[in-house]
Design an enzyme around this catalytic site. Structure first.
Site, PDB file in Angstrom:
ATOM      1  N   TYR A   5       0.838  -1.205   0.000  1.00 29.59           N
ATOM      2  CA  TYR A   5       0.000   0.000   0.000  1.00 29.59           C
ATOM      3  C   TYR A   5       0.874   1.256   0.000  1.00 29.59           C
ATOM      4  CZ  TYR A   5      -2.798   3.784   1.912  1.00 29.59           C
ATOM      5  OH  TYR A   5      -3.372   5.013   2.126  1.00 29.59           O
TER       6      TYR A   5
ATOM      7  N   ARG B  57      -0.911   6.934  17.369  1.00 31.93           N
ATOM      8  CA  ARG B  57      -1.199   7.502  16.056  1.00 31.93           C
ATOM      9  C   ARG B  57      -1.600   8.969  16.206  1.00 31.93           C
ATOM     10  NH1 ARG B  57       0.962   3.664  15.013  1.00 31.93           N
ATOM     11  NH2 ARG B  57       0.467   1.934  13.621  1.00 31.93           N
TER      12      ARG B  57
ATOM     13  N   ASP C  49       2.337  -2.730  11.476  1.00 33.42           N
ATOM     14  CA  ASP C  49       1.982  -1.552  12.279  1.00 33.42           C
ATOM     15  C   ASP C  49       3.203  -0.973  12.996  1.00 33.42           C
ATOM     16  OD1 ASP C  49      -0.710  -1.128  11.913  1.00 33.42           O
ATOM     17  OD2 ASP C  49      -1.339  -2.332  13.637  1.00 33.42           O
TER      18      ASP C  49
HETATM   19  N1  UDP Z   1      -6.252  -1.022  15.978  1.00 26.99           N
HETATM   20  C1  UDP Z   1      -6.680  -1.843  17.011  1.00 26.99           C
HETATM   21  N2  UDP Z   1      -7.913  -2.420  16.897  1.00 26.99           N
HETATM   22  C2  UDP Z   1      -8.743  -2.228  15.820  1.00 26.99           C
HETATM   23  C3  UDP Z   1      -8.294  -1.389  14.782  1.00 26.99           C
HETATM   24  C4  UDP Z   1      -7.053  -0.804  14.899  1.00 26.99           C
HETATM   25  O1  UDP Z   1      -5.971  -2.043  17.998  1.00 26.99           O
HETATM   26  O2  UDP Z   1      -9.849  -2.791  15.778  1.00 26.99           O
HETATM   27  C5  UDP Z   1      -4.972  -0.325  16.100  1.00 26.99           C
HETATM   28  C6  UDP Z   1      -4.009  -0.578  14.947  1.00 26.99           C
HETATM   29  O3  UDP Z   1      -3.231  -1.721  15.184  1.00 26.99           O
HETATM   30  C7  UDP Z   1      -3.212   0.732  14.942  1.00 26.99           C
HETATM   31  C8  UDP Z   1      -4.211   1.785  15.412  1.00 26.99           C
HETATM   32  O4  UDP Z   1      -5.231   1.047  16.084  1.00 26.99           O
HETATM   33  O5  UDP Z   1      -2.165   0.659  15.868  1.00 26.99           O
HETATM   34  C9  UDP Z   1      -4.815   2.587  14.289  1.00 26.99           C
HETATM   35  O6  UDP Z   1      -5.267   1.665  13.310  1.00 26.99           O
HETATM   36  P1  UDP Z   1      -6.195   2.095  12.092  1.00 26.99           P
HETATM   37  O7  UDP Z   1      -6.505   0.837  11.317  1.00 26.99           O
HETATM   38  O8  UDP Z   1      -7.347   2.895  12.581  1.00 26.99           O
HETATM   39  O9  UDP Z   1      -5.286   3.074  11.245  1.00 26.99           O
HETATM   40  P2  UDP Z   1      -3.820   2.883  10.607  1.00 26.99           P
HETATM   41  O10 UDP Z   1      -2.877   3.503  11.607  1.00 26.99           O
HETATM   42  O11 UDP Z   1      -3.582   1.415  10.374  1.00 26.99           O
HETATM   43  O12 UDP Z   1      -3.902   3.664   9.347  1.00 26.99           O
END
Ligand code: UDP
Length: 323
Positions: free
Chosen positions: A141, A219, A279
């Site tokens: 991605y 984040r 991640d």
């Molecule tokens: N995350 C989580 N549970 C979920 C979805 C996301 O713990 O159901 C964590 C994920 O591993 C990351 C953060 O939340 O550390 C943000 O994830 P998201 O998918 O929202 O955005 P990304 O940072 O991947 O673009």
């Protein structure tokens, strides 16, 4: 201005289209509705159903509208899926994106705002991440978005196509009318709010053993309205540029869940799971460049208004767009 919003039926595109219309711009939305929703297209916009694999269709849309600029949001954006199906990401995000650029060149449309991502940086060496950080994506991605950024440089140099590439950190929140509804929801905030709504039994925390104060990933959550405003400012950029876009603040997964509990007043159960591949522990943006050069300022600096807006939207539309 007249703006063609490609991918304007998706989460970020729909809200950018709404803001453009609120500011009296003329908007047409081009979307194949695989990720987007027909109901996410503002009634004030013209809608063209089409896919970027069909260069003739995008060329026809550009010829008939003759927009001053294109905003390009049409892409696949799931890290995990890209690790399983890289072809989909390179085909759609790169090859089909080139169709859009070629159609713009063919029809003389010379300005593009591109939806890029902090995933181009991979595992960052430092926080906050500014535009001088080396781009080293760790999944297809991020690689596909970085490839497209490189292609943009050449189209600028060779064809004079002026672009602004905005690398978003974590877009979140909603407007009054439009919000986040992915058919397969992987994002943290909507998943937590689904638990608050009673649609899911618990939130899964992907990794509680990171080197962060509470063990969960950090984040930089940016309000979708602030993000949309940056696109409108980018229309006035004097030259082609790349900008990182976040608030400069960081929230952990546990902090997001705690804020959701407080705002919704609902019980939100958690289950700790292993880390999700790909991640990074901490992603925080430096947005100094866009502040300095385009005068962008985030209006919403904390999680509270972001989650409140998302919660209002999810309560109003508990089944999302219903398709
Ligand atoms: N995350 C989580 N549970 C979920 C979805 C996301 O713990 O159901 C964590 C994920 O591993 C990351 C953060 O939340 O550390 C943000 O994830 P998201 O998918 O929202 O955005 P990304 O940072 O991947 O673009």
């Amino acid at each position: 201005m007249k703006i063609l919003v490609v991918g304007g039926a998706g989460y970020i595109g729909s809200i950018c289209a709404e803001l453009l219309l609120d500011e009296a711009h003329e908007v047409a939305v081009f979307d194949n509705l695989t990720e987007g929703h027909r109901r996410a297209v503002d009634d004030r916009a013209t809608f063209i159903e089409g896919d970027l694999s069909d260069q003739k269709k995008i060329e026809a849309a550009l010829s008939s509208m003759r927009p001053d600029a294109v905003m390009h949001f049409a892409a696949n954006a799931l890290v995990g899926e890209s690790m399983r199906d890289p072809s989909k990401y390179f085909r759609n995000n790169v090859a089909n994106g080139v169709n859009l650029l070629d159609a713009m060149v063919a029809t003389g449309v010379q300005r593009l705002i591109f939806s890029s991502t902090c995933a181009i940086f991979g595992l960052p060496e430092r926080a906050p991440i500014d535009e001088t950080s080396p781009p080293r994506p760790i999944n297809p991605y991020g690689e596909s978005k970085l490839a497209f950024e490189k292609i943009l440089r050449w189209y600028d140099q060779i064809h004079g196509l002026r672009f602004v590439s905005l690398r978003y950190f974590n877009a979140a929140g909603a407007s009054a009318n439009f919000g986040e509804d992915h058919r397969v929801e992987t994002h943290l905030i909507p998943n937590v709010l689904k638990v608050a709504l009673g649609q899911k039994p618990h939130v899964e925390i992907y990794g509680a053993d990171y080197e962060t104060p509470d063990g969960t990933c950090i984040r930089d959550y940016i309000h979708i309205i602030d993000l949309a405003r940056a696109h409108i400012l980018a229309l006035g950029a004097p030259r082609s540029e790349f900008y990182n876009l976040g608030t400069g603040g960081g929230s952990s997964v546990r902090e997001v869940i705690a804020a959701c509990r407080k705002i919704t007043g609902r019980k939100i159960d958690i289950v700790e799971k292993p880390r999700r591949p790909g991640d990074p522990a901490r992603l925080i943006a430096s947005s100094e460049k866009i502040k300095r050069e385009l005068g962008w300022q985030p209006t919403f600096q904390s999680l509270k208004p972001i989650i409140e807006s998302a919660w209002r939207w999810h309560q109003k539309f508990p089944s999302g767009y219903g398709d």
